[in-house]
Write a protein that holds these residues in place. Sequence first.
Motif, PDB file in Angstrom:
ATOM      1  N   ASN A 136      -1.498 -19.241 -27.845  1.00 17.91           N
ATOM      2  CA  ASN A 136      -1.651 -19.858 -26.526  1.00 17.91           C
ATOM      3  C   ASN A 136      -0.350 -19.915 -25.744  1.00 17.91           C
ATOM      4  O   ASN A 136      -0.355 -20.043 -24.527  1.00 17.91           O
ATOM      5  N   LEU A 137       0.758 -19.843 -26.478  1.00 18.86           N
ATOM      6  CA  LEU A 137       2.064 -19.925 -25.827  1.00 18.86           C
ATOM      7  C   LEU A 137       2.189 -18.898 -24.699  1.00 18.86           C
ATOM      8  O   LEU A 137       2.803 -19.164 -23.667  1.00 18.86           O
ATOM      9  N   LEU A 164      13.079 -29.662 -33.596  1.00 22.57           N
ATOM     10  CA  LEU A 164      13.724 -30.892 -33.139  1.00 22.57           C
ATOM     11  C   LEU A 164      12.739 -32.058 -33.033  1.00 22.57           C
ATOM     12  O   LEU A 164      13.062 -33.181 -33.409  1.00 22.57           O
ATOM     13  N   PHE A 165      11.525 -31.779 -32.534  1.00 21.86           N
ATOM     14  CA  PHE A 165      10.526 -32.857 -32.500  1.00 21.86           C
ATOM     15  C   PHE A 165      10.264 -33.354 -33.920  1.00 21.86           C
ATOM     16  O   PHE A 165      10.172 -34.562 -34.170  1.00 21.86           O
ATOM     17  N   GLY A 166      10.146 -32.410 -34.867  1.00 19.42           N
ATOM     18  CA  GLY A 166       9.906 -32.789 -36.258  1.00 19.42           C
ATOM     19  C   GLY A 166      11.050 -33.625 -36.802  1.00 19.42           C
ATOM     20  O   GLY A 166      10.854 -34.656 -37.446  1.00 19.42           O
ATOM     21  N   LEU A 167      12.282 -33.179 -36.501  1.00 19.50           N
ATOM     22  CA  LEU A 167      13.473 -33.870 -36.994  1.00 19.50           C
ATOM     23  C   LEU A 167      13.542 -35.297 -36.433  1.00 19.50           C
ATOM     24  O   LEU A 167      13.761 -36.263 -37.173  1.00 19.50           O
ATOM     25  N   SER A 224      10.352 -22.574 -28.186  1.00 19.84           N
ATOM     26  CA  SER A 224       9.303 -23.424 -28.742  1.00 19.84           C
ATOM     27  C   SER A 224       9.515 -23.649 -30.236  1.00 19.84           C
ATOM     28  O   SER A 224       9.152 -24.697 -30.759  1.00 19.84           O
ATOM     29  N   TYR A 225      10.099 -22.670 -30.936  1.00 24.80           N
ATOM     30  CA  TYR A 225      10.457 -22.889 -32.339  1.00 24.80           C
ATOM     31  C   TYR A 225      11.501 -24.002 -32.433  1.00 24.80           C
ATOM     32  O   TYR A 225      11.430 -24.876 -33.293  1.00 24.80           O
ATOM     33  N   ALA A 244       3.519 -30.863 -33.606  1.00 21.00           N
ATOM     34  CA  ALA A 244       2.294 -30.168 -34.005  1.00 21.00           C
ATOM     35  C   ALA A 244       1.734 -29.346 -32.850  1.00 21.00           C
ATOM     36  O   ALA A 244       1.287 -28.208 -33.037  1.00 21.00           O
ATOM     37  N   TYR A 245       1.792 -29.905 -31.628  1.00 23.16           N
ATOM     38  CA  TYR A 245       1.260 -29.187 -30.475  1.00 23.16           C
ATOM     39  C   TYR A 245       2.038 -27.893 -30.213  1.00 23.16           C
ATOM     40  O   TYR A 245       1.453 -26.839 -29.961  1.00 23.16           O
ATOM     41  N   PHE A 246       3.365 -27.981 -30.284  1.00 22.37           N
ATOM     42  CA  PHE A 246       4.170 -26.776 -30.073  1.00 22.37           C
ATOM     43  C   PHE A 246       3.902 -25.750 -31.172  1.00 22.37           C
ATOM     44  O   PHE A 246       3.818 -24.549 -30.902  1.00 22.37           O
TER      45      PHE A 246
END
Lengths: 350, 252
Positions: free
Chosen positions: B43-44, B62-65, B56-57, B33-35
């Motif tokens: 903000n990136l 990957l964090f979601g996965l 970042s995409y 969510a933060y990314f």
Amino acid sequence: MHADTDHHLLPSAPPHRLLRRLAWGLAAAVGALVVLSATLGSGESFETVISIFSTRFLGIFIEAAPFLLLGTVVSGVIDSFLTPDDIARLVPRSPLLATVTGAFMGFVFPVCECGVVPVVRRLFGKGLPMWVGVTFLLAAPVMNPIVLVSTYVAFGAGPVLVGRFALTAVVAISVGLVFALGARPQEVLRPRSFAPITGGSDDVIPLYPARKPLGRGLRDALRQAGDEFFEMGRYLVIGSLLAAGMQTLVSQEVLLALGRGPAVSVIAMQALAFLLSVCSTVDAFLALAFVGTFTTGSVLAFLTFGPMVDVKSTLMFLGVFRPRIVAYLIVLPLLMTLLAGVWLNLNVAF
Amino acid sequence: MQAVERHSDHHHDHAREAVQAWVKTAILFGLAAYFAYNILSGNLSNYINERFAWLSYVAVALFGLLGAAGAAERLRGGHTHHHHHDHLSWPALAVVAVPLVLGTLVPSRPLGSAAINGNISLTVATGAAVTTFASDPSQWNVLDWLRAFNNAGDPASFDGKAANVIGFVYREATFPEDTFMVARFTISCCVADAVAIGLPVVWPGADEIPQDTWVRVQGAFQTGSFRGDTVPVLRAASLEIIEQPEHPYLYP
């Protein structure tokens, strides 16, 4: 029952606890530094210092995290779907060629320094020549596609990228050849690394499990990747805190005094690489924080020595190699990268 | 033997492990969510070179996965007997949550004059790609001008040349009252390699503009002395206060 375990080569809990304490000490020191100098020094307000520190820290983390994730997912997938037989088949017969192959095998079998030790150990069980394994062990954390991309993102296609890969190959192959000429496997490996060949005991790594079906393999791969992200994410976070803290809080003069010395800077960066134990997929982003103040040779030493040897991997080496050999595995890369770094600082204008 | 020990360990810590697994899942989703928030809010660009925004995409995906895989595992009833690693301590988990804490609690700001601390450059290393800047000098940014100065060698050759640049105001106590620098940070990869650069500007009301104010300066160069060097100094004919641009950094 622990057929698919593989990261538990650490013989016992104490090294882990030691690591934990070390990590905590570092984190606490950084935190204390931030608060101290924010309140005492520099004339800037606390909010300003925290804001700059936070921006710098998040910059490194945001750029590095995707590579750490890619690394963990790839290593999870490899663990589920590739067997050491697949690598062993790649290795040519001629000792010299085999050693060179060992240096480049990471491109087909990408592992970082945390994943390489279990793989090498299983390869020894499969009968891979000991010195080829040593070469693979030292080279693979750098010589793989993920590190190639992350180093390119951080430094572009320039001397640092080329130097990192060339120096790693040279050091890994040289150390491999030293072992090929001067040591017998029985003198190098701990007895249990032979276990699968000699019959073994309770305590040995089991034979590699059969290939998993796709669904279960993927599930295991993702689970392992998740766990590994937390294992290695800690080192990244602590390393990034330290790098951001240094840039924000330590004065330019102090850094230059240390970072300009052609030899001192190299030794300092090697010590830092050894202690931080940051994964080779992301260490390039930490190194960036030192580029303005530290010599290029020292940055290269950080990027070559760190992936070969650090606190974390030394503990794992001890599970596979005899202690005297672990000393060689630390000292040879240390001296070679030190010499290369100092020589580059004195002779090459970057 | 080892297996037996592991087993009893797990028995003991079963509840704790279940809670930890959920905390890990929460952190993974939190980071996804933060990314995603960084990308959506723009903000990136406070942190990394926009060339590498695609990373970042990848991170969001990957964090979601990994978070989803962890959640699915828990919902299926866990897996504890073949857990891969020794348990992490709570503090170790907290370390991984640090980016999330700093990212949400500290307002996101680009580096500004406080991060310069006297370390601002009037020259830039000339890379190979020196000829890539826009051909019309009135479109040149601070970096383009510094590169041109570097290439030309003689500062006087820019006398009378018109410029129109934006940047934030940077002043040191030693600057003359009518002088400030219009400054930018350049980043290649991320803010870890940020370098501050700037052009000296002479403007009668210079000391009234607060540090870090974003301005558009139009004027012409005139060789002058600045911090002991003879350099092209921008004599401002007009100065306009502007919003911070979408991309606060320049990408060399």
